[in-house]
Design a protein around this motif. Structure first.
Motif, PDB file in Angstrom:
ATOM      1  N   THR A 242       0.827  -1.214   0.000  1.00 26.33           N
ATOM      2  CA  THR A 242       0.000   0.000   0.000  1.00 26.33           C
ATOM      3  C   THR A 242       0.854   1.253   0.000  1.00 26.33           C
ATOM      4  N   GLY A 243       2.140   1.099   0.218  1.00 29.35           N
ATOM      5  CA  GLY A 243       3.079   2.219   0.167  1.00 29.35           C
ATOM      6  C   GLY A 243       4.323   1.805  -0.586  1.00 29.35           C
ATOM      7  N   ILE A 244       4.842   2.695  -1.447  1.00 34.80           N
ATOM      8  CA  ILE A 244       6.031   2.371  -2.241  1.00 34.80           C
ATOM      9  C   ILE A 244       7.019   3.523  -2.156  1.00 34.80           C
ATOM     10  N   ILE A 245       8.254   3.199  -1.789  1.00 34.41           N
ATOM     11  CA  ILE A 245       9.352   4.171  -1.757  1.00 34.41           C
ATOM     12  C   ILE A 245      10.214   3.935  -2.982  1.00 34.41           C
ATOM     13  N   CYS A 246      10.475   4.979  -3.757  1.00 32.93           N
ATOM     14  CA  CYS A 246      11.216   4.843  -5.015  1.00 32.93           C
ATOM     15  C   CYS A 246      12.558   5.561  -4.944  1.00 32.93           C
ATOM     16  N   ALA A 247      13.535   5.056  -5.693  1.00 34.15           N
ATOM     17  CA  ALA A 247      14.892   5.593  -5.668  1.00 34.15           C
ATOM     18  C   ALA A 247      15.062   6.850  -6.507  1.00 34.15           C
ATOM     19  N   SER A 248      14.018   7.275  -7.209  1.00 35.92           N
ATOM     20  CA  SER A 248      14.056   8.546  -7.946  1.00 35.92           C
ATOM     21  C   SER A 248      12.634   8.986  -8.232  1.00 35.92           C
ATOM     22  N   ASP A 249      12.472  10.240  -8.603  1.00 35.18           N
ATOM     23  CA  ASP A 249      11.143  10.733  -8.978  1.00 35.18           C
ATOM     24  C   ASP A 249      10.634  10.056 -10.246  1.00 35.18           C
ATOM     25  N   VAL A 250      11.536   9.798 -11.177  1.00 36.87           N
ATOM     26  CA  VAL A 250      11.141   9.122 -12.417  1.00 36.87           C
ATOM     27  C   VAL A 250      10.568   7.746 -12.103  1.00 36.87           C
ATOM     28  N   LEU A 251      11.205   7.019 -11.185  1.00 33.56           N
ATOM     29  CA  LEU A 251      10.686   5.704 -10.786  1.00 33.56           C
ATOM     30  C   LEU A 251       9.327   5.855 -10.098  1.00 33.56           C
ATOM     31  N   ALA A 252       9.177   6.920  -9.319  1.00 35.68           N
ATOM     32  CA  ALA A 252       7.909   7.145  -8.629  1.00 35.68           C
ATOM     33  C   ALA A 252       6.780   7.392  -9.628  1.00 35.68           C
ATOM     34  N   LEU A 253       7.052   8.126 -10.686  1.00 35.69           N
ATOM     35  CA  LEU A 253       6.032   8.360 -11.706  1.00 35.69           C
ATOM     36  C   LEU A 253       5.653   7.049 -12.392  1.00 35.69           C
ATOM     37  N   GLY A 254       6.632   6.170 -12.576  1.00 37.73           N
ATOM     38  CA  GLY A 254       6.340   4.850 -13.127  1.00 37.73           C
ATOM     39  C   GLY A 254       5.476   4.035 -12.179  1.00 37.73           C
ATOM     40  N   ALA A 255       5.705   4.181 -10.861  1.00 35.57           N
ATOM     41  CA  ALA A 255       4.900   3.455  -9.874  1.00 35.57           C
ATOM     42  C   ALA A 255       3.453   3.941  -9.890  1.00 35.57           C
ATOM     43  N   ILE A 256       3.263   5.249 -10.040  1.00 34.53           N
ATOM     44  CA  ILE A 256       1.907   5.797 -10.120  1.00 34.53           C
ATOM     45  C   ILE A 256       1.192   5.254 -11.365  1.00 34.53           C
ATOM     46  N   ARG A 257       1.922   5.179 -12.457  1.00 37.47           N
ATOM     47  CA  ARG A 257       1.352   4.620 -13.688  1.00 37.47           C
ATOM     48  C   ARG A 257       0.959   3.154 -13.479  1.00 37.47           C
ATOM     49  N   ALA A 258       1.788   2.411 -12.763  1.00 37.27           N
ATOM     50  CA  ALA A 258       1.486   1.001 -12.500  1.00 37.27           C
ATOM     51  C   ALA A 258       0.193   0.858 -11.709  1.00 37.27           C
ATOM     52  N   ALA A 259       0.054   1.692 -10.673  1.00 39.46           N
ATOM     53  CA  ALA A 259      -1.153   1.627  -9.845  1.00 39.46           C
ATOM     54  C   ALA A 259      -2.401   1.884 -10.689  1.00 39.46           C
ATOM     55  N   ARG A 260      -2.336   2.869 -11.536  1.00 45.73           N
ATOM     56  CA  ARG A 260      -3.509   3.215 -12.346  1.00 45.73           C
ATOM     57  C   ARG A 260      -3.848   2.118 -13.348  1.00 45.73           C
ATOM     58  N   ARG A 261      -2.831   1.503 -13.926  1.00 43.06           N
ATOM     59  CA  ARG A 261      -3.097   0.434 -14.881  1.00 43.06           C
ATOM     60  C   ARG A 261      -3.708  -0.784 -14.201  1.00 43.06           C
ATOM     61  N   LEU A 262      -3.482  -0.906 -12.900  1.00 43.06           N
ATOM     62  CA  LEU A 262      -4.079  -2.014 -12.144  1.00 43.06           C
ATOM     63  C   LEU A 262      -5.414  -1.612 -11.537  1.00 43.06           C
ATOM     64  N   GLY A 263      -5.908  -0.437 -11.894  1.00 38.46           N
ATOM     65  CA  GLY A 263      -7.199   0.006 -11.404  1.00 38.46           C
ATOM     66  C   GLY A 263      -7.180   0.576  -9.998  1.00 38.46           C
ATOM     67  N   ARG A 264      -5.984   0.920  -9.495  1.00 35.48           N
ATOM     68  CA  ARG A 264      -5.870   1.496  -8.154  1.00 35.48           C
ATOM     69  C   ARG A 264      -5.747   3.019  -8.247  1.00 35.48           C
ATOM     70  N   GLN A 265      -6.108   3.670  -7.168  1.00 37.90           N
ATOM     71  CA  GLN A 265      -6.005   5.118  -7.102  1.00 37.90           C
ATOM     72  C   GLN A 265      -4.828   5.518  -6.223  1.00 37.90           C
ATOM     73  N   VAL A 266      -4.148   6.583  -6.629  1.00 34.87           N
ATOM     74  CA  VAL A 266      -3.057   7.163  -5.837  1.00 34.87           C
ATOM     75  C   VAL A 266      -3.523   8.545  -5.386  1.00 34.87           C
ATOM     76  N   PRO A 267      -3.619   8.760  -4.058  1.00 37.30           N
ATOM     77  CA  PRO A 267      -3.077   7.947  -2.967  1.00 37.30           C
ATOM     78  C   PRO A 267      -4.113   7.109  -2.215  1.00 37.30           C
ATOM     79  N   ALA A 268      -5.355   7.059  -2.664  1.00 38.96           N
ATOM     80  CA  ALA A 268      -6.393   6.367  -1.891  1.00 38.96           C
ATOM     81  C   ALA A 268      -6.064   4.900  -1.654  1.00 38.96           C
ATOM     82  N   ASP A 269      -5.533   4.216  -2.678  1.00 33.96           N
ATOM     83  CA  ASP A 269      -5.212   2.783  -2.553  1.00 33.96           C
ATOM     84  C   ASP A 269      -3.713   2.532  -2.357  1.00 33.96           C
ATOM     85  N   VAL A 270      -2.899   3.329  -3.018  1.00 34.27           N
ATOM     86  CA  VAL A 270      -1.435   3.162  -2.957  1.00 34.27           C
ATOM     87  C   VAL A 270      -0.792   4.532  -2.787  1.00 34.27           C
ATOM     88  N   SER A 271       0.087   4.661  -1.800  1.00 29.46           N
ATOM     89  CA  SER A 271       0.860   5.886  -1.598  1.00 29.46           C
ATOM     90  C   SER A 271       2.250   5.699  -2.195  1.00 29.46           C
TER      91      SER A 271
END
Length: 337
Positions: A242-271
């Motif tokens: 439910t929470g993801i720490i990324c080693a760069s902002d670029v990686l964090a943007l990729g994580a947000i994209r992953a959550a959305r493609r899985l039908g999750r909301q950021v930050p309601a479902d994944v921070s």
């Protein structure tokens, strides 16, 4: 002329007679000694004789891994401005996929008789990469400064963000929001800053330290790209993070994209928490919570260390650690119930 000969001889570790032979193009001097004398001329700011490559500017190389990640142009802006204020001309070298490798940039900078080089995010940050071109700089006695963590054996001065503090801040923030299943998206296995972040996470979260990151179900590795991060983060989300720490902002943007493609909301479902606080992170959707690197302070410190070496001031090869700052925005929220 006598004073110049003495200074160059001292810098190169040879006799004044040897310096004279090199400057006059005479035989009887090894290629290694000749290179040391010419490097000493460059570092001290003296002009080479015309027949030995002509006049020389007070050039300093700045070697970056890329310009697509906004953090590197930000660093370049600080470093080039600080160098110009000190009377040096910056020579920017940015690598691209399929372009000029870092080792070739080193050769070009040596050919242009630079007074020193500042590296950021280079091969020195990868344990399994070749470091031979750095050793050539050491052999030539050329001043060098590295920005952010790298392999220890090179012996160059370093200015780095404290990766341990960064992870402590990000992890503490997510825990304060009630998150318990917290994952990490890190760089490649041999990436030294990522290794430090993992070590800090093991300490903060109480994970077992097996020495192998693949043993941790909450850790995924990626290249420093949005698409690579999307694949890595998707695995963590599917495991229940439910929470993801990324080693760069670029990686964090990729994580947000992953959550959305899985039908999750950021930050309601994944921070999601990034690292860098590079340009435009306030403009993302949602605005990114991240750990800010003190780029301006670090860039100026790197220039200070380099100029001190050029001026022959004693500079320790220790690593200077700078404390980052957690910047809370809209990509983190209380853990879902």
């Amino acid at each position: 002329m006598t004073k110049r000969l003495a200074e160059v001889a001292k810098k190169a570790g040879v006799s004044e007679a040897t310096v004279s032979r090199v400057l006059n193009g005479r035989n009887g001097v090894s290629e290694a000694t000749r290179a040391s004398v010419l490097t000493a001329l460059d570092v001290l700011g003296y002009e080479r004789p015309t027949k030995l490559r002509g006049e020389r500017g007070r050039l300093v190389g700045l070697v970056l891994p890329e310009l697509q990640n906004p953090i590197f142009p930000a660093l370049a802006e600080v470093v080039t401005a600080s160098l110009a204020q000190r009377g040096f001309t910056p020579a920017l070298c940015a690598r691209t996929i399929g372009g000029v490798p870092e080792s070739d940039y080193v050769e070009m900078l040596l050919d242009h008789q630079v007074s020193g080089v500042i590296f950021a995010g280079g091969s020195y940050a990868l344990a399994d990469a070749s470091h031979e071109h750095y050793r050539r700089l050491t052999d030539r006695g050329l001043p060098v400064v590295l920005v952010n963590a790298g392999v220890d054996e090179l012996g160059f001065p370093r200015v780095s963000t404290d990766d341990a503090v960064a992870v402590e801040q990000a992890y503490g923030h997510l825990r304060s929001l009630g998150h318990e299943r917290i994952g990490m998206v890190l760089g490649p296995e041999g990436h030294i800053p990522s290794r430090r972040k993992l070590a800090a996470m093991i300490q903060a979260a109480g994970w077992p330290d097996t020495g192998v990151s693949s043993d941790h179900q909450w850790v995924e590795r990626s290249s420093f790209s949005m698409e690579g991060a999307r694949v890595a983060a998707a695995k963590l989300i599917e495991r229940g993070a439910t929470g993801i720490i990324c080693a760069s902002d670029v990686l964090a943007l990729g994580a947000i994209r992953a959550a959305r493609r899985l039908g999750r909301q950021v930050p309601a479902d994944v921070s999601v928490v990034g690292f860098d606080d590079s340009a435009f992170m306030t403009c993302t959707d949602p605005p990114l919570t991240t750990v800010r690197q003190p780029i301006e302070t670090m860039g100026q410190a790197a220039v200070d260390l380099l100029v001190s070496q050029i001026e022959e001031t004693n500079v320790p090869s220790d690593e200077l650690l700078f404390e980052p700052e957690l910047v809370v925005r809209g990509s983190t929220a209380p853990a879902p119930r």
